[in-house]
Design a protein around this motif. Structure first.
Motif, PDB file in Angstrom:
ATOM      1  N   ALA A   6      -5.593  -6.198  -4.802  1.00 51.32           N
ATOM      2  CA  ALA A   6      -5.903  -5.554  -6.083  1.00 51.32           C
ATOM      3  C   ALA A   6      -7.420  -5.236  -6.203  1.00 51.32           C
ATOM      4  O   ALA A   6      -7.825  -4.292  -6.767  1.00 51.32           O
ATOM      5  N   GLU A   7      -7.956  -6.305  -5.632  1.00 52.43           N
ATOM      6  CA  GLU A   7      -9.692  -6.052  -5.882  1.00 52.43           C
ATOM      7  C   GLU A   7     -10.072  -4.970  -5.027  1.00 52.43           C
ATOM      8  O   GLU A   7     -10.982  -4.153  -5.413  1.00 52.43           O
ATOM      9  N   PHE A   8      -9.722  -4.587  -3.864  1.00 57.73           N
ATOM     10  CA  PHE A   8     -10.076  -3.760  -2.977  1.00 57.73           C
ATOM     11  C   PHE A   8      -9.502  -2.472  -3.460  1.00 57.73           C
ATOM     12  O   PHE A   8     -10.355  -1.318  -3.566  1.00 57.73           O
ATOM     13  N   GLU A   9      -8.504  -2.262  -4.032  1.00 58.59           N
ATOM     14  CA  GLU A   9      -8.007  -1.043  -4.787  1.00 58.59           C
ATOM     15  C   GLU A   9      -8.803  -0.654  -5.780  1.00 58.59           C
ATOM     16  O   GLU A   9      -9.079   0.548  -5.875  1.00 58.59           O
ATOM     17  N   GLN A  10      -9.262  -1.712  -6.554  1.00 54.26           N
ATOM     18  CA  GLN A  10      -9.916  -1.298  -8.063  1.00 54.26           C
ATOM     19  C   GLN A  10     -11.565  -0.922  -7.291  1.00 54.26           C
ATOM     20  O   GLN A  10     -12.144   0.010  -7.767  1.00 54.26           O
TER      21      GLN A  10
ATOM     22  N   GLU B 185      -4.406  16.211  -4.983  1.00 51.87           N
ATOM     23  CA  GLU B 185      -3.924  16.912  -3.644  1.00 51.87           C
ATOM     24  C   GLU B 185      -3.436  16.088  -2.404  1.00 51.87           C
ATOM     25  O   GLU B 185      -2.577  16.585  -1.891  1.00 51.87           O
ATOM     26  N   ALA B 186      -4.183  14.965  -2.421  1.00 52.59           N
ATOM     27  CA  ALA B 186      -3.590  14.321  -1.216  1.00 52.59           C
ATOM     28  C   ALA B 186      -2.366  13.479  -1.546  1.00 52.59           C
ATOM     29  O   ALA B 186      -1.686  13.623  -0.799  1.00 52.59           O
ATOM     30  N   ALA B 187      -2.151  13.085  -2.716  1.00 51.61           N
ATOM     31  CA  ALA B 187      -0.912  12.694  -3.166  1.00 51.61           C
ATOM     32  C   ALA B 187       0.316  13.749  -2.770  1.00 51.61           C
ATOM     33  O   ALA B 187       1.287  13.418  -2.497  1.00 51.61           O
ATOM     34  N   ALA B 188      -0.139  14.913  -3.379  1.00 55.06           N
ATOM     35  CA  ALA B 188       0.856  16.094  -3.298  1.00 55.06           C
ATOM     36  C   ALA B 188       1.009  16.199  -1.815  1.00 55.06           C
ATOM     37  O   ALA B 188       2.156  16.491  -1.412  1.00 55.06           O
ATOM     38  N   LEU B 194       0.478   9.170  -7.279  1.00 51.93           N
ATOM     39  CA  LEU B 194      -0.935   8.769  -7.158  1.00 51.93           C
ATOM     40  C   LEU B 194      -1.404   7.522  -7.008  1.00 51.93           C
ATOM     41  O   LEU B 194      -2.138   7.081  -6.039  1.00 51.93           O
ATOM     42  N   GLY B 195      -0.468   6.624  -7.659  1.00 52.14           N
ATOM     43  CA  GLY B 195      -0.776   5.166  -7.585  1.00 52.14           C
ATOM     44  C   GLY B 195      -0.657   4.732  -6.009  1.00 52.14           C
ATOM     45  O   GLY B 195      -1.271   3.858  -5.415  1.00 52.14           O
ATOM     46  N   THR B 196       0.573   5.020  -5.376  1.00 53.92           N
ATOM     47  CA  THR B 196       0.714   5.085  -3.995  1.00 53.92           C
ATOM     48  C   THR B 196      -0.430   5.325  -3.279  1.00 53.92           C
ATOM     49  O   THR B 196      -0.857   4.593  -2.198  1.00 53.92           O
ATOM     50  N   LEU B 197      -0.867   6.603  -3.308  1.00 52.42           N
ATOM     51  CA  LEU B 197      -1.990   6.982  -2.605  1.00 52.42           C
ATOM     52  C   LEU B 197      -3.225   6.051  -2.768  1.00 52.42           C
ATOM     53  O   LEU B 197      -3.876   5.638  -1.842  1.00 52.42           O
ATOM     54  N   LYS B 198      -3.400   5.485  -4.068  1.00 56.57           N
ATOM     55  CA  LYS B 198      -4.834   4.886  -4.160  1.00 56.57           C
ATOM     56  C   LYS B 198      -4.395   3.628  -3.211  1.00 56.57           C
ATOM     57  O   LYS B 198      -5.467   3.171  -2.927  1.00 56.57           O
TER      58      LYS B 198
END
Lengths: 349, 240
Positions: A6-10, B185-188, B194-198
């Motif tokens: 979670a830290e890395f993602e943030q 666009e990357a998620a698409a 979008l959360g999965t991409l992040k």
């Protein structure tokens, strides 16, 4: 997701500026407080910087052209011409050769069919062609005698025929082919009785005696054409092929040659034109046949060179076959040609 | 992969700003409609616009050996599937094309994995232990960071490390950091939320950062894309 994850993602989203202002402020505060968190941030920021500093790879020269070329090939309206385009030339050549062969053999075949025809007159005797209407049995059938069976006309020399004729057999005797005027069919069909031998059937030849209304008669048997010697002494053999002997049981005997002065002469215009055309076709066929025979071997090597994208020098000349060899196209492929063809086929998608 | 494989100019991938994207999408739409009607020239213009980016995705995900052939194959796939493509909502030709490219790359990586399974491990492959992978090669002590920075080999090292990631992480990193697409666009392109991409991007960056640190510390030697590819293929197997 773990705490570290979670830290890395943030932090990752922070580096990309994808956090809300409140989230970003919270990350800033923690970076100031935690050295470990700061190290984590620096490691990630360094990696991101390295990644984003890389240059795009240089596109190979010709890639765009290859893409465009392949697209054009697949977008052609005739399905998948990419495969067939390479065969376009030889297929066209084969089609042209087929057209030539058809042009050569069609008149030749027609000529031979005419020779084999039992009804058609021999082409070597144009006069017989001109007199073909007289030798066709249909007139006697279409215009039957009043009483049947009847000998429509009796050949002068067929002295033994009256008995057969009187026995209910009908004859048509093919008159020897001589350039003459057309005989009177109505007179021939209206002859009531066999005439004495040696005398022309004068009464039968008189158009005046022809009944105005044809009388229905019993159907005649399958007519056969018999060559009957004429009174002029021309033999049957010299007059043309004998298609049936006069002594055969069912014969329609046509009257011997009878000349009607006032009847117009049949002009052999169409047969002359037909003959000219056929003769032209024969000559043209012979010339083309000779030309093809002379150039087929050379042309085959050229054609294979185009098909297989192989220089002619590597293929070698095709081997000419014996002319009378069964199933021969006039040439054989060399081993190099066969290999080139096989490789070419293997390259097809 | 030589140093000449990278451009020396300041040419960078097309960035996907929303304003640029909408204008590009309108231009793409006209070209796509013409191409669907059989206009080869229109498809050629689309290829002109995107062939370098597609090649970049392929190069960075699969390496440079077959990148040109695979790029050509991707455009051919796009051409064959073009009649099914419809402009509606947020769908853009570029995203659709990139999706084809990423999927083709993932399939290519799987194919290589199957081939590697049949052929057996390479002598260049790292030795896998309980404590992680150990390189068969002796670390090159002469590679200081500032020397590496001066070399174009850095580029190669970056791609070799990226090639060690799993396909999904590799794809996220390639699209966002290397091709510099925005998140949306990357998620698409990856057909994920979008959360999965992040999340994928964060993990990919973390893995890359760790390996990159090992490389800079001399603990990880990259013997070219082959060795790196095989390690990454093992990760493909675990990801499946």
């Amino acid at each position: 997701m773990s705490h570290e994850g979670a830290e890395f993602e943030q932090l990752s989203a922070f580096l990309d500026g994808r956090l809300s202002p409140d989230e970003a402020r919270a990350v800033q505060e923690r970076l100031e407080e935690s050295e470990q968190y700061r190290e984590l941030h620096d490691q990630l920021a360094s990696a991101r910087s390295v990644l984003r500093s890389t240059r795009p790879p240089a596109v190979p020269e010709g890639l765009l052209e290859d893409i465009k070329r392949e697209a054009e090939t697949h977008m052609q309206p005739s399905g998948s011409p990419g495969i067939w385009a390479r065969w376009r030339v030889p297929v066209g050549a084969i089609a042209a050769a087929a057209a030539v062969l058809l042009a050569v053999f069609s008149p030749w075949q027609a000529l031979h069919e005419d020779e084999d025809c039992e009804i058609c007159p021999p082409t070597s005797q144009p006069a017989a062609v001109a007199e073909a209407p007289m030798e066709e049995p249909q007139p006697a059938v279409d215009e039957p005698a009043e009483t049947a069976p009847v000998a429509v006309a009796q050949a002068p020399e067929s002295e033994t025929e009256p008995a057969a004729a009187s026995a209910g057999e009908t004859q048509i005797a093919a008159r020897p082919a001589t350039p003459a005027t057309r005989a009177s069919r109505p007179a021939a069909t209206a002859a009531p009785a066999p005439e004495p031998a040696g005398e022309p059937a004068e009464p039968a030849a008189q158009p005046d005696e022809t009944p105005e209304e044809p009388v229905e008669s019993e159907p005649l048997p399958e007519p056969q054409i018999a060559a009957v010697p004429s009174s002029t002494g021309v033999s049957a053999a010299s007059a043309g092929p004998v298609l049936s002997e006069p002594s055969q049981p069912t014969v329609l005997a046509r009257a011997p040659r009878t000349t009607i002065d006032d009847e117009p002469t049949l002009e052999p215009v169409v047969p002359d034109a037909l003959e000219t055309e056929m003769a032209t076709g024969v000559v043209a066929g012979m010339v083309l046949d000779q030309f093809i025979a002379e150039h087929m071997v050379e042309s085959s090597a050229t054609m294979l060179s185009v098909v297989t994208d192989t220089p002619t020098s590597e293929l070698g000349p095709a081997i000419a076959d014996e002319d009378d060899e069964a199933g021969s196209f006039g040439f054989s492929f060399t081993d190099a040609m066969r290999r080139a063809l096989t490789e070419s086929e293997n390259q097809l998608p | 992969m030589g140093t000449e494989a990278f451009v020396d100019s300041e040419e960078l991938p097309v960035k996907a700003g929303s304003a640029d994207r909408s204008g590009g999408d309108r231009a793409d739409q006209a070209l796509v409609e013409s191409a669907k009607a059989g206009d080869a020239e229109a498809f050629g213009k689309l290829a002109e616009r995107y062939h370098s980016n597609v090649y970049g995705i392929v190069y960075r995900m699969c390496g440079g050996d077959d990148a040109a052939d695979l790029t050509q194959e991707i455009f051919l796939r796009a051409l064959k599937a073009l009649r099914k493509f419809q402009f509606h909502g947020d769908a853009s030709f570029r995203t659709w094309l990139y999706r084809i490219a990423v999927n083709a790359c993932i399939n290519e990586l799987r194919r290589r994995k199957r081939r590697a399974d049949v052929e057996g491990p390479s002598l260049d492959e790292d030795i896998q232990t309980d404590d992680g992978s150990v390189s068969r090669s002796v670390p090159d002590e002469t590679r200081s960071p500032h020397v590496l920075a001066e070399r174009a080999e850095v580029q190669r090292a970056v791609h070799a490390v990226v090639a060690m990631l799993s396909p999904k992480h590799r794809a996220a990193l390639t699209l966002v950091d290397l091709q510099q697409l925005d998140y949306e666009e990357a998620a698409a392109t990856l057909e994920c939320p979008l959360g999965t991409l992040k999340s994928r991007l964060a993990r990919a960056r973390k893995q890359f950062a760790e390996k990159w640190q090992q490389y800079q510390d001399g603990k990880l030697t990259l013997d070219g894309t082959v060795g790196a590819r095989i390690v990454a293929d093992e990760e493909i197997g675990r990801a499946r």
